[in-house]
Design an enzyme around this catalytic site. Structure first.
Site, PDB file in Angstrom:
ATOM      1  N   ASP A  80       0.818  -0.792  -0.163  1.00  0.00           N
ATOM      2  CA  ASP A  80      -0.015  -0.126   0.677  1.00  0.00           C
ATOM      3  C   ASP A  80       0.810   1.519   0.400  1.00  0.00           C
ATOM      4  OD1 ASP A  80      -2.566   1.377   0.369  1.00  0.00           O
ATOM      5  OD2 ASP A  80      -2.594   1.242   2.804  1.00  0.00           O
ATOM      6  N   HIS A 210     -10.155   4.195  -1.407  1.00  0.00           N
ATOM      7  CA  HIS A 210      -9.074   3.743  -0.293  1.00  0.00           C
ATOM      8  C   HIS A 210     -10.315   5.074   1.081  1.00  0.00           C
ATOM      9  CE1 HIS A 210      -4.476   3.111  -0.993  1.00  0.00           C
ATOM     10  NE2 HIS A 210      -5.217   3.204  -2.353  1.00  0.00           N
ATOM     11  N   GLY A 211      -9.414   4.509   2.420  1.00  0.00           N
ATOM     12  CA  GLY A 211      -9.989   5.668   3.540  1.00  0.00           C
ATOM     13  C   GLY A 211     -11.992   4.389   3.670  1.00  0.00           C
ATOM     14  N   SER A 213     -13.426   2.685   6.285  1.00  0.00           N
ATOM     15  CA  SER A 213     -13.318   3.003   7.627  1.00  0.00           C
ATOM     16  C   SER A 213     -15.018   4.656   7.503  1.00  0.00           C
ATOM     17  CB  SER A 213     -12.534   3.127   8.096  1.00  0.00           C
ATOM     18  OG  SER A 213     -11.644   1.965   8.265  1.00  0.00           O
ATOM     19  N   ASN A 232     -10.083  -0.305   0.508  1.00  0.00           N
ATOM     20  CA  ASN A 232      -9.257  -0.506   1.823  1.00  0.00           C
ATOM     21  C   ASN A 232      -9.774  -0.109   2.437  1.00  0.00           C
ATOM     22  OD1 ASN A 232      -7.446  -0.663  -1.062  1.00  0.00           O
ATOM     23  ND2 ASN A 232      -5.937   0.790  -0.193  1.00  0.00           N
TER      24      ASN A 232
HETATM   25 ZN   LIG Z   1      -4.755   4.992   0.807  1.00  0.00          ZN
END
Ligand SMILES: [Zn+2]
Length: 285
Positions: A80, A210-211, A213, A232
């Site tokens: 990553d 991404h991100g 959460s 991710n």
């Molecule tokens: Zn990331």
């Protein structure tokens, strides 16, 4: 290995699910991730950021990946946010089959040049490569600020630039900025679905979010239906890990690590299982 990874992304794309990509920096986290994947029969990506792989060990992460793969072959090890060509070479030499080159802090032209160089190197070594265009703010932790104060339109991925970027670099997949951010913020992320649709149409590439959460289940499902193939997840697992570890240490009856750590792995597994189901990745091996 690259061809096999492309086939797996294509399967996700054709069958309308997303590959969950879960970060690890300790064995308990990794065990939690893999247990969830095995239980739900989901193909999975295990990944390390620079900080995580430096802590776990680069060679160690590759060795553990091979050990897992012997028992459960539906796993990809991915590096990553790799920010330099030197680091790309180091990772590939260690045996990572998949890498993310993150040139998002560079100017558009500089990002193209560096990503193309990384992509040529990766492909020459049969390695899958993800590029990144547009800024994804924050680290994988709990933030005190509001997302709306740090996320501006000018850091989001532009569809026309994305088209040029994938054509000139030759990357296999693209991480995009559409209102997503790393970590958990005071306010919920608001995804720009029109922008996602336009990027998918303009590039025709596998797309990465991404991100993950803090994004709601319905937003994930919608993003997947519009072309997101990999998502991710890190912060939610980190939070579950820390809380379970504190509780386990506090309530322990003895000093045997695997007595109080098994609940830590189970707490991580619970987060991963929830995401796999939201991503519709269960029973896809
Ligand atoms: Zn990331």
């Amino acid at each position: 290995m690259r061809h096999w990874i492309i086939k797996l992304y294509k399967k996700a794309n054709d069958k309308g699910f997303a590959l969950g990509a879960f970060n690890f920096s300790t064995n308990e986290i990794l065990k939690g991730i893999v247990d969830a994947a095995v239980k739900l029969k989901a193909p999975i990506i295990i990944e390390t950021s620079e900080g995580e792989r430096n802590f776990f060990g680069l060679e160690e992460s590759v060795a553990v990946y091979h050990a897992i793969k012997k028992k459960y072959p539906h796993v990809i090890l991915h590096a990553d946010h790799t920010k330099s060509f030197e680091e790309i070479k180091r990772i590939i030499a260690a045996g990572y089959p998949s890498v993310h080159f993150d040139g998002s802090k560079l100017s558009f032209r500089h990002n193209i040049r560096e990503t193309k160089r990384a992509a040529e190197y990766a492909h020459a070594h049969d390695v899958f490569i993800e590029g990144e265009l547009g800024g994804i703010v924050g680290g994988s932790t709990m933030h005190k600020k509001s997302l709306k104060d740090v996320l501006t339109k000018d850091i989001m991925t532009d569809p026309e630039q994305a088209k040029e970027f994938v054509e000139l670099t030759g990357i296999d997949s693209l991480a995009i900025s559409i209102g997503n951010a790393h970590g958990i913020w005071k306010d919920k992320p608001k995804l720009d679905f029109e922008r996602l649709k336009a990027i998918a149409k303009a590039t025709g590439k596998f797309l990465v979010l991404h991100g993950g959460s803090g994004i709601s289940a319905s937003d994930f499902r919608k993003a997947i239906s519009l072309g997101i193939n990999k998502i991710n997840i890190n912060t939610e697992m980190r939070v579950a890990y820390a809380h379970a570890l504190l509780k386990g240490l506090h309530n322990r009856e003895d000093y045997v690590p695997y007595h109080y750590l098994k609940d830590v792995s189970a707490a991580v597994s619970k987060v991963v299982e929830e995401k796999i189901i939201i991503f519709k990745a269960e029973n896809k091996i």
